[in-house]
Motif scaffolding. Structure first.
Motif, PDB file in Angstrom:
ATOM      1  N   PHE A 767       0.834  -1.207   0.000  1.00  0.00           N
ATOM      2  CA  PHE A 767       0.000   0.000   0.000  1.00  0.00           C
ATOM      3  C   PHE A 767       0.861   1.247   0.000  1.00  0.00           C
ATOM      4  O   PHE A 767       0.649   2.171  -0.804  1.00  0.00           O
ATOM      5  N   LEU A 768       1.853   1.321   0.893  1.00  0.00           N
ATOM      6  CA  LEU A 768       2.685   2.519   0.984  1.00  0.00           C
ATOM      7  C   LEU A 768       3.474   2.722  -0.308  1.00  0.00           C
ATOM      8  O   LEU A 768       3.618   3.852  -0.788  1.00  0.00           O
ATOM      9  N   TRP A 769       3.957   1.634  -0.878  1.00  0.00           N
ATOM     10  CA  TRP A 769       4.689   1.743  -2.150  1.00  0.00           C
ATOM     11  C   TRP A 769       3.768   2.247  -3.257  1.00  0.00           C
ATOM     12  O   TRP A 769       4.159   3.125  -4.047  1.00  0.00           O
ATOM     13  N   TYR A 770       2.559   1.730  -3.318  1.00  0.00           N
ATOM     14  CA  TYR A 770       1.640   2.124  -4.388  1.00  0.00           C
ATOM     15  C   TYR A 770       1.316   3.620  -4.295  1.00  0.00           C
ATOM     16  O   TYR A 770       1.310   4.321  -5.309  1.00  0.00           O
ATOM     17  N   VAL A 771       1.083   4.103  -3.082  1.00  0.00           N
ATOM     18  CA  VAL A 771       0.797   5.527  -2.900  1.00  0.00           C
ATOM     19  C   VAL A 771       2.024   6.355  -3.276  1.00  0.00           C
ATOM     20  O   VAL A 771       1.915   7.380  -3.950  1.00  0.00           O
ATOM     21  N   LEU A 772       3.205   5.918  -2.854  1.00  0.00           N
ATOM     22  CA  LEU A 772       4.431   6.638  -3.190  1.00  0.00           C
ATOM     23  C   LEU A 772       4.643   6.697  -4.701  1.00  0.00           C
ATOM     24  O   LEU A 772       5.091   7.710  -5.243  1.00  0.00           O
ATOM     25  N   ALA A 773       4.293   5.630  -5.398  1.00  0.00           N
ATOM     26  CA  ALA A 773       4.526   5.551  -6.847  1.00  0.00           C
ATOM     27  C   ALA A 773       3.487   6.288  -7.668  1.00  0.00           C
ATOM     28  O   ALA A 773       3.735   6.579  -8.845  1.00  0.00           O
ATOM     29  N   THR A 774       2.332   6.611  -7.072  1.00  0.00           N
ATOM     30  CA  THR A 774       1.238   7.161  -7.875  1.00  0.00           C
ATOM     31  C   THR A 774       0.680   8.482  -7.378  1.00  0.00           C
ATOM     32  O   THR A 774       0.080   9.230  -8.153  1.00  0.00           O
ATOM     33  N   SER A 775       0.840   8.801  -6.105  1.00  0.00           N
ATOM     34  CA  SER A 775       0.203   9.996  -5.550  1.00  0.00           C
ATOM     35  C   SER A 775       0.789  11.267  -6.154  1.00  0.00           C
ATOM     36  O   SER A 775       2.000  11.382  -6.341  1.00  0.00           O
ATOM     37  N   SER A 776      -0.064  12.238  -6.408  1.00  0.00           N
ATOM     38  CA  SER A 776       0.401  13.507  -6.958  1.00  0.00           C
ATOM     39  C   SER A 776       1.029  14.403  -5.896  1.00  0.00           C
ATOM     40  O   SER A 776       1.690  15.384  -6.237  1.00  0.00           O
ATOM     41  N   GLU A 777       0.843  14.072  -4.611  1.00  0.00           N
ATOM     42  CA  GLU A 777       1.376  14.934  -3.557  1.00  0.00           C
ATOM     43  C   GLU A 777       2.258  14.199  -2.552  1.00  0.00           C
ATOM     44  O   GLU A 777       3.266  14.741  -2.111  1.00  0.00           O
ATOM     45  N   PHE A 778       1.900  12.990  -2.149  1.00  0.00           N
ATOM     46  CA  PHE A 778       2.714  12.274  -1.168  1.00  0.00           C
ATOM     47  C   PHE A 778       4.087  11.973  -1.756  1.00  0.00           C
ATOM     48  O   PHE A 778       4.215  11.363  -2.807  1.00  0.00           O
ATOM     49  N   GLY A 779       5.125  12.447  -1.092  1.00  0.00           N
ATOM     50  CA  GLY A 779       6.475  12.286  -1.617  1.00  0.00           C
ATOM     51  C   GLY A 779       6.842  13.330  -2.648  1.00  0.00           C
ATOM     52  O   GLY A 779       7.904  13.247  -3.262  1.00  0.00           O
ATOM     53  N   VAL A 780       5.988  14.337  -2.846  1.00  0.00           N
ATOM     54  CA  VAL A 780       6.286  15.433  -3.763  1.00  0.00           C
ATOM     55  C   VAL A 780       6.286  16.742  -2.981  1.00  0.00           C
ATOM     56  O   VAL A 780       7.306  17.371  -2.774  1.00  0.00           O
ATOM     57  N   GLU A 781       5.088  17.110  -2.535  1.00  0.00           N
ATOM     58  CA  GLU A 781       4.935  18.384  -1.838  1.00  0.00           C
ATOM     59  C   GLU A 781       4.545  18.193  -0.384  1.00  0.00           C
ATOM     60  O   GLU A 781       4.759  19.068   0.436  1.00  0.00           O
ATOM     61  N   ARG A 782       3.978  17.045  -0.063  1.00  0.00           N
ATOM     62  CA  ARG A 782       3.515  16.812   1.296  1.00  0.00           C
ATOM     63  C   ARG A 782       3.940  15.420   1.750  1.00  0.00           C
ATOM     64  O   ARG A 782       4.155  14.526   0.946  1.00  0.00           O
ATOM     65  N   ASP A 783       4.026  15.290   3.081  1.00  0.00           N
ATOM     66  CA  ASP A 783       4.340  13.994   3.655  1.00  0.00           C
ATOM     67  C   ASP A 783       3.077  13.301   4.137  1.00  0.00           C
ATOM     68  O   ASP A 783       3.136  12.259   4.787  1.00  0.00           O
TER      69      ASP A 783
END
Length: 980
Positions: A767-783
């Motif tokens: 789950f955490l990997w999928y969000v990291l690989a696809t989210s437009s904000e998590f790991g980009v602008e927000r934690d």
């Protein structure tokens, strides 16, 4: 490049870019102040790293003159560009930081003798910032900004900000002329009959007025306009001019700390001053909030300008010395100053001689253009361009020959309409004043347009912005598309890109610094805006700076940024561009520097972006193997969490928001248990342990059905550990705040099992990997994880699970509730079977999370050197990959322990053989020149391939070993084996 300097520095591992400052050449244009003068206080050369100054060099072996080290050190420190000074003596090298010191003589931070093994890696270590203070190379900028800001602030108390900026600029201009020997003491009476020395030209109102009138006569009438000069009014107190006296005061000593008296403006580069002026424009009280002004670091501006001029050199449409350049949001002029320098250097290369005063002026008047809505910005840009013209002039004497034409209305254009309020947000460069007169006029459009979204009440202004670019959209994408065209989120930077397509000539070049949202938005509007842009212009390269936010690479900018390079023509079928994402490297970034790994630039086909809106995010946080895994998961076509709950008639939502308390809270929520953000208890929530909810009014109470149990509650901000990422409650009615996303299974026949299932999945690494690989904000602008990220997670329905997997849900969830130690290994195995992941998939997930999560632990791990065990595991993985081909892999003992790279050898025989120092040094030289994290050198005659890998753990994971093996197999194996 100087052969003598190259030979001198070669034993110390110097990269190939060396500028000899003992002779005037076009390469010396950025260092023109160092080309002539007293050689005792000037360096002999400069080592550049990827066209950026790294270290000034003093050749004490061949030098005929003595060295005045304190003055020489201060000379290079005043330039504020290279972080190091190296003095090469017979048999040794002394390395200094270009930082101020209270000592009379600077002290070297390192002394390297030729017989030491680490001598071979001096410049590699300096280039990686592994050998000195993290502040080296940044100090002077902050000192000058503080001095200038203080002067402007003090002058503003009596004169107002407009005159304060102009007067401070004029005093700085005069100080520049004096320190460069253009204005000399013998002429002081011509300038002001009441002055006894150059130092008191700005002492009091009468002398200041006389000096300013001389500047007007000698240079031009619109030079930093002054209201008090034409409207003297009542006398201004003499103490009001003290800041100007401070600027003019010059100390005859050689103090090694910096203040107005001890700064020699003969050696402060104008590029640095223009960056400081740009930051001054930013600091205008209304600028940042109402005009979205953020100054551009000189290194970023220079990088963008050099890249776009290199493209012009290679592909046209004109030769670099003929280029016409526009900055549509000029700020303090940092981009125009850099472009001016590039054009003059190109002119010199083309004509075989340096341009004279009139030829430099011709370039300024005919080939540079700047737009802005800020009067202070235009004033400061004019000052920057005047100073740069004089700086690049090899014969700037006497001052009378330096008279300028007025730049306003010819080179620099105000984009405010008459009568518009100064503090009002306006169309500016996106309005009619930048219309048909500038259409298709420029070979290069470069700059940093505003990023900050307009406020909600300014939607009409944004609609006007869109309307101004609609004709360009129609021209590029067709009239039908133009009719439905829009730009989401009230952002102003994308309209600047579209308008640049109008200003640039056909096949002209565009280089703009933009908000990183362009790359990663997955909403319909964000995705459409990106796709429209990629269809309308030939994007050639993108530098993604998202990992560098909140660093000194771009101080005070917390948003992700990107640098877009494009050509003003429609992309061909199958067009691809290069995408590179520099990693966070704290030691380097604290110097304001970044390592742009040219080898890591990935070709990305536009059609792939159109098909996969999250592609750039996956590449940024992962690798080609992450991309392949994501395609595998998506091909299963499981419903998302949001779709599953919606189709099952179940409710989801974010918890209540307090805000303005405009809405009544439903009565049925009163007195119910309440879960607050600071909850630190068990994963399974027992209602009796919670306080009661008694709020009467909220901004967003939400639908009462989202609070019905059983509930799975996902935290917006994941905790540091794995446990607690999601909570669950099997009882009915639990009120929760906006820090949680609730998924209610109320009414589902398998309600409790569903909640347990979702809670387990949220806790999985997958789950955490999928969000990291696809989210437009998590790991980009927000934690933080957003509800849209949870909603978009692929959810294999319970009914599709084999019975064996279903039976494991309850015992696994109980282990989670009890925090049993064996849980995480069991959970990883179970979730992998749920989603059909093999051992290689799990390895990709584990490695990506270990170095790419936006948390301090992962960031620190990614940057630390690999330990011996990790290197051995990497070697073993490569060995296993190549054993079927009869190849062996070993570490190379000749690789110096001090080097930023570890060297491995892939050989066709049993024994590795000794590659030799020459081969290793050549490998390091290649890696240094490329800024590469991985470099290959094939020696087919010896049946050997040398592989140098940067000593940061992010490059030594098992996944990276697989990627290295794939690259060698696809690109180098044939050469190694001697087959085509």
């Amino acid at each position: 490049m100087s052969d003598s300097l190259s030979k001198l520095l070669d034993p110390y591992g110097s990269p190939a870019q060396i500028v000899d400052l003992r002779q005037a050449t076009p390469a010396g244009i950025p260092y023109v102040d160092l080309l002539a003068g007293d050689r005792r206080s000037l360096p002999d050369g400069i080592v550049e790293s990827r066209a950026e100054p790294l270290a000034y060099v003093v050749d004490a072996v061949n030098r005929e003159t003595t060295i005045d080290l304190p003055r020489l050190w201060k000379t290079v420190a005043l330039r504020g560009d290279a972080p190091y000074l190296v003095v090469v003596q017979p048999g040794r090298l002394l390395a200094y930081e270009t930082l101020p010191t209270k000592a009379k003589v600077p002290t070297p931070f390192d002394e390297i003798h030729l017989n030491e093994d680490r001598a071979r890696t001096v410049f590699s270590r300096l280039n990686a910032a592994l050998a000195s203070s993290e502040k080296a190379g940044r100090y002077l900028h902050d000192v000058l900004f503080d001095l200038l800001s203080g002067a402007i602030e003090d002058l503003s108390l009596s004169l107002g900000r407009h005159d304060a900026i102009s007067l401070a600029g004029r005093a700085l201009f005069m100080r520049f002329l004096i320190d460069r020997g253009i204005v000399v003491a013998e002429r002081v009476k011509e300038i002001c009959s009441k002055s006894g020395s150059l130092n008191d030209l700005f002492t009091g109102q009468e002398r200041t007025t006389a000096t300013c009138r001389w500047l007007n006569r000698t240079f031009n009438g619109d030079f930093l306009p002054l209201e008090f000069l034409d409207k003297p009014g009542k006398p201004i107190p003499g103490e009001a001019f003290l800041p100007l006296e401070n600027i003019m005061h010059r100390s005859p000593g050689s103090q090694l700390t910096f203040e107005w008296a001890s700064i020699d403006f003969a050696h402060v580069p104008v590029g640095l001053l223009s960056q400081i002026y740009e930051r001054q424009a930013e600091s205008d009280p209304d600028a940042k909030k109402k005009q979205s002004v953020y100054y551009t670091p000189r290194r970023i501006a220079d990088f963008m300008v050099k890249e776009v001029f290199a493209a012009l050199e290679e592909r046209g449409p004109v030769r670099p010395h003929e280029a016409c350049v526009l900055d549509p949001a000029v700020g303090g002029g940092v981009f125009l100053v850099s472009a001016f320098q590039e054009i003059v250097a190109a002119w010199w290369r083309h004509h075989g001689r340096a341009p004279n005063t009139e030829e430099i002026r011709s370039i300024l008047y005919r080939q540079l253009t700047g737009f802005d809505i800020s009067e202070p910005a235009l004033q400061l840009t004019a000052l920057s361009l005047y100073l740069k013209s004089i700086e690049m002039d090899l014969d700037p004497h006497p001052p009378e020959k330096l008279k300028f034409r007025a730049l306003r209305g010819a080179v620099l254009h105000s984009m405010r309409e008459l009568g518009e309020e100064k503090s009002k947000v306006v169309l500016g460069s996106l309005g009619p004043r930048a219309g048909s007169a500038f259409r298709s006029r420029f070979d290069i459009v470069v700059g940093n347009p505003p990023w900050t979204p307009l406020e909600k009440g300014q939607g009409n202004l944004h609609r006007q912005m869109v309307e101004t670019i609609r004709p360009t959209v129609a021209e590029k994408l067709g009239p039908e598309h133009a009719g439905s065209f829009s730009i989401p989120d009230l952002v102003p930077d994308l309209p600047f890109v579209w308008r640049s397509l109008e200003w640039a000539k056909p096949s002209g070049w565009i280089a703009l610094a933009l908000h990183g949202r362009l790359l990663f938005k997955t909403s319909y509007g964000g995705r459409q805006a990106r796709e429209d842009l990629f269809r309308a212009t030939e994007v050639t390269g993108i530098l993604n700076g998202a990992d560098l936010r909140k660093t000194l690479v771009w101080p005070k900018v917390t948003a992700p940024f990107c640098l877009l390079f494009a050509r003003n023509q429609l992309p061909a079928e199958g067009h691809a561009f290069h995408f590179v994402s520099p990693y966070l490297e704290e030691r380097l970034n604290r110097q304001g520097r970044i390592r742009i790994d040219a080898k890591a630039a990935q070709p990305v086909e536009v059609r792939r972006i159109l098909a996969r809106p999250n592609l750039l995010k996956t590449i940024f946080r992962g690798s080609a193997l992450d991309e392949a895994l994501l395609e595998k998961v998506d091909s299963a076509a499981w419903p998302t969490v949001e779709k599953y709950f919606r189709q099952s008639g179940l409710k989801t939502g974010q918890g209540y928001q307090v805000g303005t308390r405009e809405r009544d809270v439903p009565e049925e929520l009163q007195g119910k248990p309440e879960l607050k953000a600071e909850w630190g208890g068990a994963v399974r929530i027992e209602r009796q342990s919670l306080p009661r909810f008694h709020e009467k009014r909220l901004q967003w109470p939400r639908d009462p059905l989202i609070y019905r149990g059983p509930l799975a509650l996902v935290r917006k901000s994941p905790p540091k550990g794995d446990r607690g990422r999601a909570l669950c409650c099997f009882e009915d009615h639990l009120v929760y705040c906006e820090s949680f996303y609730g998924y209610s299974a109320f009414g589902d026949p398998d309600a409790e099992l569903l909640v347990r299932y979702l809670t387990l999945l949220i806790h999985s690494d997958f789950f955490l990997w999928y969000v990291l690989a696809t989210s437009s904000e998590f790991g980009v602008e927000r934690d933080a994880i957003h509800k849209i990220d949870v909603d978009g997670f692929p959810f294999r329905p319970l009914k599709d699970l084999p019975e064996s997997l279903c039976r494991e849900i309850e015992p696994l969830s109980e282990s989670l509730f009890l925090n049993e130690p064996h849980l995480w290994q069991d959970l990883a195995s179970w979730s992998a079977r749920v989603y059909g992941l093999n051992r290689w998939d799990r390895e990709v997930i584990r490695d990506t999370l270990s170095v790419s999560l936006p948390f301090p632990e992962a960031q620190s791990k990614a940057q630390r050197p690999p330990d011996r065990t990790e290197v051995e595991q990497f070697v073993n993985r490569l060995t296993r990959e190549f054993r079927p081909l009869g190849l062996s892999v070993q570490r190379v003992s000749e690789s110096p322990a001090s080097a930023p790279w570890e060297v491995l050898a892939l050989t066709t025989g049993e024994e590795i053989g000794r590659p030799g120092r020459v081969a290793i040094d050549e490998l390091f030289r290649m890696a240094d020149a490329e800024g590469a994290s991985q470099i290959l050198l094939v020696q087919p005659e010896r049946g050997r391939l040398l592989l140098a890998i940067f000593r940061e753990y992010r490059y030594w994971t098992p996944t990276r070993a697989r990627l290295a093996a794939l690259e060698i197999l696809h690109e180098n194996l044939g050469e190694l084996l001697g087959v085509s």
